[in-house]
Design a protein around this motif. Structure first.
Motif, PDB file in Angstrom:
ATOM      1  N   ALA A 197      40.201  51.244  20.422  1.00 45.93           N
ATOM      2  CA  ALA A 197      41.276  50.713  20.943  1.00 45.93           C
ATOM      3  C   ALA A 197      42.076  50.110  19.422  1.00 45.93           C
ATOM      4  CB  ALA A 197      41.287  49.482  21.807  1.00 45.93           C
ATOM      5  N   ASP A 198      43.337  49.990  19.530  1.00 46.08           N
ATOM      6  CA  ASP A 198      44.249  49.572  18.212  1.00 46.08           C
ATOM      7  C   ASP A 198      43.281  48.411  17.837  1.00 46.08           C
ATOM      8  OD1 ASP A 198      45.626  48.944  16.537  1.00 46.08           O
ATOM      9  OD2 ASP A 198      47.683  49.146  17.857  1.00 46.08           O
ATOM     10  N   PRO A 199      42.829  48.526  16.472  1.00 51.00           N
ATOM     11  CA  PRO A 199      42.145  47.445  15.899  1.00 51.00           C
ATOM     12  C   PRO A 199      43.130  46.202  15.615  1.00 51.00           C
ATOM     13  CG  PRO A 199      42.183  49.170  14.539  1.00 51.00           C
ATOM     14  CD  PRO A 199      42.706  49.880  15.804  1.00 51.00           C
ATOM     15  N   ARG A 200      44.183  46.554  15.458  1.00 50.44           N
ATOM     16  CA  ARG A 200      45.288  45.342  15.479  1.00 50.44           C
ATOM     17  C   ARG A 200      45.384  44.525  16.510  1.00 50.44           C
ATOM     18  NH1 ARG A 200      50.511  47.710  12.514  1.00 50.44           N
ATOM     19  NH2 ARG A 200      49.348  49.192  11.201  1.00 50.44           N
ATOM     20  N   ILE A 201      44.942  44.981  17.515  1.00 49.36           N
ATOM     21  CA  ILE A 201      45.023  43.836  18.997  1.00 49.36           C
ATOM     22  C   ILE A 201      43.548  43.700  19.548  1.00 49.36           C
ATOM     23  CG2 ILE A 201      47.469  44.492  19.429  1.00 49.36           C
ATOM     24  CD1 ILE A 201      46.505  45.728  21.968  1.00 49.36           C
ATOM     25  N   ALA A 212      44.278  53.028  25.529  1.00 52.56           N
ATOM     26  CA  ALA A 212      45.538  53.046  24.850  1.00 52.56           C
ATOM     27  C   ALA A 212      46.571  52.183  25.310  1.00 52.56           C
ATOM     28  CB  ALA A 212      45.835  54.568  24.629  1.00 52.56           C
ATOM     29  N   TYR A 213      47.747  51.763  24.725  1.00 55.19           N
ATOM     30  CA  TYR A 213      48.785  51.193  25.435  1.00 55.19           C
ATOM     31  C   TYR A 213      50.236  51.807  24.760  1.00 55.19           C
ATOM     32  CZ  TYR A 213      49.368  48.629  21.288  1.00 55.19           C
ATOM     33  OH  TYR A 213      49.358  48.180  19.950  1.00 55.19           O
ATOM     34  N   SER A 214      51.257  51.412  25.637  1.00 59.08           N
ATOM     35  CA  SER A 214      52.542  51.846  25.094  1.00 59.08           C
ATOM     36  C   SER A 214      53.408  50.864  25.671  1.00 59.08           C
ATOM     37  CB  SER A 214      52.868  53.541  25.490  1.00 59.08           C
ATOM     38  OG  SER A 214      54.294  53.371  25.606  1.00 59.08           O
ATOM     39  N   ARG A 215      54.117  50.369  24.686  1.00 60.75           N
ATOM     40  CA  ARG A 215      55.464  49.491  25.211  1.00 60.75           C
ATOM     41  C   ARG A 215      56.662  50.314  25.324  1.00 60.75           C
ATOM     42  NH1 ARG A 215      53.060  44.188  24.137  1.00 60.75           N
ATOM     43  NH2 ARG A 215      51.694  44.268  22.443  1.00 60.75           N
ATOM     44  N   ASP A 216      56.610  51.575  25.096  1.00 59.34           N
ATOM     45  CA  ASP A 216      57.797  52.231  25.146  1.00 59.34           C
ATOM     46  C   ASP A 216      58.345  52.813  26.535  1.00 59.34           C
ATOM     47  OD1 ASP A 216      59.891  53.904  24.431  1.00 59.34           O
ATOM     48  OD2 ASP A 216      58.656  55.671  23.897  1.00 59.34           O
ATOM     49  N   GLU A 217      58.107  51.987  27.404  1.00 62.34           N
ATOM     50  CA  GLU A 217      58.321  52.252  28.914  1.00 62.34           C
ATOM     51  C   GLU A 217      59.487  51.615  29.379  1.00 62.34           C
ATOM     52  OE1 GLU A 217      55.837  54.398  29.972  1.00 62.34           O
ATOM     53  OE2 GLU A 217      55.132  54.328  28.028  1.00 62.34           O
ATOM     54  N   ALA A 228      53.899  41.558  29.288  1.00 60.75           N
ATOM     55  CA  ALA A 228      53.571  40.308  28.820  1.00 60.75           C
ATOM     56  C   ALA A 228      52.144  40.305  28.737  1.00 60.75           C
ATOM     57  CB  ALA A 228      54.116  39.123  29.651  1.00 60.75           C
ATOM     58  N   TYR A 229      51.347  41.182  29.706  1.00 60.93           N
ATOM     59  CA  TYR A 229      49.841  41.180  29.910  1.00 60.93           C
ATOM     60  C   TYR A 229      49.311  42.517  29.126  1.00 60.93           C
ATOM     61  CZ  TYR A 229      50.808  37.915  33.614  1.00 60.93           C
ATOM     62  OH  TYR A 229      51.028  36.955  34.433  1.00 60.93           O
ATOM     63  N   THR A 230      50.029  43.050  28.361  1.00 56.70           N
ATOM     64  CA  THR A 230      49.761  43.920  27.611  1.00 56.70           C
ATOM     65  C   THR A 230      48.449  44.136  26.687  1.00 56.70           C
ATOM     66  OG1 THR A 230      51.894  44.784  27.039  1.00 56.70           O
ATOM     67  CG2 THR A 230      50.159  46.113  26.092  1.00 56.70           C
ATOM     68  N   GLU A 231      48.204  42.919  25.848  1.00 59.09           N
ATOM     69  CA  GLU A 231      47.118  42.583  25.258  1.00 59.09           C
ATOM     70  C   GLU A 231      45.785  42.276  25.786  1.00 59.09           C
ATOM     71  OE1 GLU A 231      48.211  40.486  21.690  1.00 59.09           O
ATOM     72  OE2 GLU A 231      49.586  42.001  21.149  1.00 59.09           O
ATOM     73  N   LEU A 232      46.224  41.346  26.857  1.00 58.31           N
ATOM     74  CA  LEU A 232      45.001  40.963  27.825  1.00 58.31           C
ATOM     75  C   LEU A 232      44.424  42.058  28.596  1.00 58.31           C
ATOM     76  CD1 LEU A 232      43.651  38.565  29.247  1.00 58.31           C
ATOM     77  CD2 LEU A 232      45.582  38.530  31.092  1.00 58.31           C
TER      78      LEU A 232
END
Ligand code: ADP
Ligand code: ASP
Ligand code: MG
Length: 418
Positions: A180-184, A267-272, A399-403
Motif C-alpha cells: 500500500a502507499d507507504p506514506r499512509i 490502492a486508493y484514489s481521491r480523484d473521484e 474522510a475515511y480513506t486512510e482508515l
C-alpha cells in the motif's frame, strides 16, 4: 551487459545535489558495462508551478501552449544532468522529445506515444555516449510539443526501453512497490516482485508509483521493469543482485512469482466524484440515453449502481467520474435531462475509491466478504462496488480513506513482520 534505461523522478532530481547523486548512479551502470539512456522528470514541484502559471494566465487556455509551457521542466533537468555527467568525464548529451523523435498522437496534455525512433540513440550508445532524454514530452502530428499526462515520464522511459530493446529501471523516492502507499500505511511491506497485471490494476486504481500507461507498455512489449530508490547510496553493495536485478521491486510475468498471495496490495484514489440521478423511467434504453452523451463528451464513467426507487416504477442511478470531469458531466446531464425525463440529480466530490488487488482472487472465495466486513466493523458505509477478476473496488466517504486502507491492509495480513 546490454542496454539500460534509467528513469529518475522529480524528487530524485529536485536540486543540483540530487542531480549529482543521479550522475553517480549512472556512472555505476556505465562502469558496469551498460549502454545507458537516462530519462528525467522535472525538478520536484516544477511541473505544478508551470501548470499553475498556465491556469493563472487564463483559466481556459490553449492546450498546445499549455504543453509548450509544462514540457519545459524536463528540458532543464535533462540539460543539467548532461552537464554534470560531462563534468564527471562521462560523454553525455541531452535530447528533447522532438529531437529523437518521440512521436505521439495529437491529444495535447494527455498524448499517447505512437512511435519512438531509436536508431540515432542506438548509434550514440554504441559509441559510448550516455543519452539523457527529457521525459513527459513528445511531438504531435501537428509538429508541436505534446505532454503525456501527469506522471508521464514513467511512460517515456518504458517506451524508450521498448524502442531500444533495453530493460528499464525506475528510480524514485521509495525503494520499490509496496503493499500500500507507504506514506499512509507505515507497516506496508515492499514486494520483491509483482505481476504486470497486478501492477496495472494498482496503477489505474490510484497507486501513482508508476503511470498506468507505462505498465501497459511494459506488459505489451515485455520490458523488464524495476522500481527502485535513488536515495540509496549509489555505491552500496546492495545495488545489483547476481541475477542482474536491483534491490527494488521487479514488475514481471506472473509465472516468475514464486510466493503467491491472494491479495498483493491496497490502492486508493481521491480523484473521484459521484453523480446520482433520481427517478429515471425504468425502461430499456435509459442507460444508453444517459451514458451515450457522456461518452460522446469524452467522459469515462467508472462505477455504476442502479436500484429501483421507492415507487417501484422508476430507478435511481449512481455513477462515478474522475473529479476533473465532474463539471462537464453535470453540464451534459442538464442538456439531456428533459429529453430523458428524470426528476433531479445530485453530486458529490467528497468520495474516494479504495481497492484490493490480487491475482489470487481468481481462485479464492471470500475476498469480497472480508473487505465488506472489515469496512462495516469500522462503520464505513459502501456507496458503490465494482469488481474485476483481480480487484474489488468500493466507493466510500473521502474522510475515511486512510482508515479504510489501513483496515484492509491489516485484514488481508499484508503487514510487514515486526
Ligand atoms: P516520482 O517523482 O519518482 O515519479 P511519484 O511521486 O510519482 O515519484 O511516485 C512515488 C510515490 O508513489 C511514493 O512516494 C509513494 O508515496 C507513492 N505510492 C503510492 N502507492 C504506492 C505503492 N503501492 N508502493 C510504493 N509507492 C507508492
Ligand atoms: N514532470 C511531470 C509531472 O510532474 C512528469 C513526471 O514527473 O513523470 O507530472
Ligand atoms: Mg511519478
Amino acid at each position: 551487459m546490454g542496454r539500460l534505461v534509467m528513469k529518475f523522478g522529480g524528487t530524485s532530481v529536485a536540486d543540483l545535489d540530487r542531480i549529482r547523486n543521479v550522475a553517480r548512479h549512472v556512472e555505476r551502470e556505465v562502469k558496469a558495462g551498460h549502454q545507458v539512456a537516462v530519462v528525467v522528470s522535472a525538478m520536484a514541484g516544477a511541473t505544478d508551478r508551470l501548470v499553475g502559471w498556465c491556469r493563472e494566465a487564463a483559466p481556459v487556455h490553449d492546450a498546445r501552449e499549455y504543453d509548450a509551457v509544462v514540457a519545459s521542466g524536463e528540458q532543464v533537468t535533462a540539460g543539467l544532468l548532461a552537464i554534470v555527467l560531462q563534468d564527471t568525464g562521462i560523454p553525455a548529451r541531452s535530447w528533447q522529445g522532438w529531437q529523437i523523435a518521440v512521436r505521439t498522437d495529437g491529444v495535447h496534455g494527455a498524448a499517447r506515444i505512437v512511435e519512438i525512433d531509436g536508431s540515432e540513440l542506438k548509434k550514440r550508445l554504441d559509441q559510448g555516449q550516455v543519452a539523457v532524454m527529457a521525459g513527459f514530452q513528445g511531438i504531435g502530428p501537428d509538429k508541436r510539443i505534446t505532454t503525456l499526462g501527469r506522471g508521464g515520464s514513467d511512460t517515456s522511459a518504458v517506451a524508450l526501453a521498448a524502442a531500444l530493446e533495453a530493460r528499464c529501471d525506475i528510480y524514485t523516492d521509495v525503494d520499490g512497490v509496496y503493499t500500500a502507499d507507504p506514506r499512509i500505511v507505515t507497516k506496508a511491506r515492499k514486494l520483491d516482485r509483482i505481476s504486470y497485471e497486478e501492477m496495472l490494476e494498482q496503477a489505474s486504481l490510484g497507486a501513482k508509483v508508476l503511470q498506468t500507461r507505462s505498465v501497459e507498455l511494459a506488459m505489451v512489449y515485455k520490458v523488464p521493469l524495476q522500481v527502485r530508490s535513488s536515495f540509496e547510496s549509489p555505491d552500496s553493495e546492495n545495488q545489483n543482485r547476481p541475477d542482474g536485478t536491483g534491490p527494488g521491486t521487479l514488475v514481471c510475468e506472473e509465472d516468475k512469482i514464486v510466493e503467491q498471495h491472494v491479495v498483493s496490495g491496497i490502492a486508493y484514489s481521491r480523484d473521484e466524484a459521484k453523480v446520482s440521478i433520481r427517478k429515471v423511467k425504468d425502461q430499456p434504453g435509459i442507460s444508453a440515453a444517459i451514458f451515450g452523451p457522456l461518452a460522446e463528451a469524452d467522459i469515462s464513467v467508472d462505477m455504476i449502481v442502479q436500484n429501483v426507487s421507492a415507487d417501484g416504477d422508476t430507478a435511481n442511478i449512481t455513477f462515478t467520474v474522475s473529479r476533473k470531469d465532474l463539471r462537464k458531466a453535470l453540464e451534459v446531464l442538464s442538456e439531456v435531462k428533459d429529453k430523458i425525463g428524470f426528476s433531479e440529480f445530485t453530486h458529490s466530490a467528497d468520495v474516494a475509491k479504495v481497492s484490493v488487488v490480487g491475482i489470487g482472487m481468481r481462485s479464492h472465495a471470500g475476498v469480497a466478504a472480508k473487505m465488506f466486513k472489515s469496512l462495516a466493523d469500522r462503520g464505513i458505509n459502501i456507496q458503490a462496488i465494482t469488481t474485476s477478476e483481480i480487484k474489488i473496488s468500493v466507493l466510500i466517504d473521502e474522510a475515511y480513506t486512510e482508515l479504510a486502507v489501513r483496515a484492509l491492509h491489516q485484514a488481508y495480513g499484508l503487514e510487514a513482520a515486526a
